[in-house]
Motif scaffolding. Structure first.
Motif, short mmCIF file in Angstrom:
data_model
loop_
_atom_site.label_atom_id
_atom_site.label_comp_id
_atom_site.label_asym_id
_atom_site.label_seq_id
_atom_site.Cartn_x
_atom_site.Cartn_y
_atom_site.Cartn_z
N MET A 116 0.91 -1.07 -0.10
CA MET A 116 0.05 -0.16 -0.08
C MET A 116 0.75 1.14 -0.04
O MET A 116 0.64 2.08 -0.72
CB MET A 116 -1.06 0.13 1.34
CG MET A 116 -1.99 -1.06 1.22
SD MET A 116 -3.23 -0.97 2.58
CE MET A 116 -4.15 0.03 2.16
N GLN A 117 1.96 1.14 0.84
CA GLN A 117 2.95 2.59 0.98
C GLN A 117 3.38 2.60 -0.43
O GLN A 117 3.58 3.76 -0.98
CB GLN A 117 3.84 2.04 1.84
CG GLN A 117 4.66 3.31 2.48
CD GLN A 117 5.35 3.15 3.53
OE1 GLN A 117 6.05 1.94 3.80
NE2 GLN A 117 5.67 4.03 4.56
N ARG A 118 4.04 1.48 -1.13
CA ARG A 118 4.56 1.67 -2.54
C ARG A 118 3.83 2.29 -3.36
O ARG A 118 4.04 3.00 -4.08
CB ARG A 118 5.21 0.28 -2.61
CG ARG A 118 5.71 0.30 -4.15
CD ARG A 118 6.28 -0.94 -4.65
NE ARG A 118 7.25 -1.77 -3.53
CZ ARG A 118 7.18 -2.96 -3.37
NH1 ARG A 118 6.63 -3.83 -4.10
NH2 ARG A 118 8.29 -3.24 -2.56
N HIS A 119 2.61 1.62 -3.65
CA HIS A 119 1.46 2.31 -4.45
C HIS A 119 0.93 3.40 -4.28
O HIS A 119 0.66 4.10 -5.03
CB HIS A 119 0.46 1.17 -4.84
CG HIS A 119 1.50 -0.34 -5.51
ND1 HIS A 119 1.45 -0.20 -6.95
CD2 HIS A 119 1.64 -1.27 -5.05
CE1 HIS A 119 2.22 -1.51 -7.20
NE2 HIS A 119 2.29 -2.10 -6.05
N TRP A 120 0.84 3.82 -3.08
CA TRP A 120 0.24 5.22 -2.79
C TRP A 120 1.39 6.45 -3.23
O TRP A 120 1.06 7.09 -3.65
CB TRP A 120 -0.15 5.25 -1.38
CG TRP A 120 -1.46 4.86 -1.01
CD1 TRP A 120 -2.52 4.42 -1.85
CD2 TRP A 120 -1.79 4.34 0.29
NE1 TRP A 120 -3.46 3.67 -1.34
CE2 TRP A 120 -2.94 3.83 -0.12
CE3 TRP A 120 -1.37 4.09 1.52
CZ2 TRP A 120 -3.96 3.18 1.07
CZ3 TRP A 120 -2.04 3.95 2.92
CH2 TRP A 120 -3.44 3.45 2.42
N GLU A 121 2.54 5.84 -2.99
CA GLU A 121 3.53 6.86 -3.28
C GLU A 121 3.69 7.02 -4.70
O GLU A 121 3.97 8.04 -5.35
CB GLU A 121 4.97 6.48 -2.79
CG GLU A 121 5.29 6.48 -1.23
CD GLU A 121 4.99 8.04 -0.70
OE1 GLU A 121 5.37 8.81 -1.25
OE2 GLU A 121 4.21 7.84 0.24
N VAL A 122 3.64 6.05 -5.40
CA VAL A 122 3.53 5.97 -7.07
C VAL A 122 2.32 6.75 -7.53
O VAL A 122 2.37 7.67 -8.39
CB VAL A 122 3.51 4.54 -7.69
CG1 VAL A 122 3.23 4.52 -9.10
CG2 VAL A 122 4.79 3.71 -7.35
N GLY A 123 0.98 6.57 -6.84
CA GLY A 123 0.18 7.41 -7.14
C GLY A 123 0.02 8.70 -6.97
O GLY A 123 -0.33 9.40 -7.75
N LYS A 124 0.85 9.30 -6.05
CA LYS A 124 1.02 10.75 -5.66
C LYS A 124 1.86 11.38 -6.65
O LYS A 124 1.84 12.43 -7.03
CB LYS A 124 1.72 11.00 -4.26
CG LYS A 124 0.91 10.64 -3.17
CD LYS A 124 1.41 10.62 -2.06
CE LYS A 124 0.60 10.46 -0.78
NZ LYS A 124 1.45 10.75 0.61
N LYS A 125 3.18 10.60 -7.35
CA LYS A 125 3.83 11.09 -8.23
C LYS A 125 3.34 11.22 -9.59
O LYS A 125 3.67 11.98 -10.49
CB LYS A 125 5.07 10.29 -8.43
CG LYS A 125 6.16 10.24 -7.23
CD LYS A 125 7.22 9.19 -7.19
CE LYS A 125 8.07 9.13 -5.84
NZ LYS A 125 9.02 8.32 -5.86
#
Length: 153
Positions: free
Chosen positions: A143-152
């Motif tokens: 979740m942390q990995r994909h939320w960071e990707v989504g923010k970028k």
């Protein structure tokens, strides 16, 4: 004071426990790696990726619960491994139920293992706790990995 001697029932339970733990940990490892790779390479929606992750982990836990239920059911066919008390007659799905409440560390206490089989159930509780926290950690990391990707994006 009574001398406590190990008999063939104890050795059977330790062996059966070892097999159930190894099978569960190996399955969990393989499923976790496969799901992590799926999350990395997936191009579909974030919702679909996380549903695959959660249902994949849930499926792994269910199979692991059944591993321990099968071990309990098979071991208790031998008279020296112990028994389950709490019901007049114990069926295979009662072993699955007890396995689920032991694996999840809920432990209602309506079915009680007696004798050497307690080793299996005690070890199962620890194994279940570890595998559940492993799943929670993997879910958090993904979740942390994909939320960071989504923010970028």
């Amino acid at each position: 004071m009574t001398d406590y001697m190990l008999d063939s029932g104890h050795f059977l339970v330790v062996g059966g426990t070892f097999i159930a733990v190894v099978a569960s940990v190996l399955l969990h490892y393989e499923v976790s790696i496969a799901l992590s790779r799926t999350m990395e390479n997936a191009t579909n929606s974030l919702r679909r990726r996380f549903l695959v992750l959660i249902f994949g982990l849930l499926g792994a836990h269910i199979v692991e619960i059944w591993f321990f239920a099968l071990a309990s059911w098979l071991l208790l066919t031998h008279p020296l491994t112990g028994s389950l008390t709490g019901l007049e007659s114990i069926h295979f799905l009662d072993h699955v139920y007890l396995s689920a409440v032991t694996f999840s560390t809920v432990g209602y206490g309506d079915l009680v293992p007696e004798g050497a089989i307690r080793f299996l159930k005690g070890t199962q509780g620890l194994t279940g706790f570890m595998l559940i926290t492993w799943s929670a950690s993997l879910t958090f990391i993904e979740m942390q990995r994909h939320w960071e990707v989504g923010k970028k994006s």
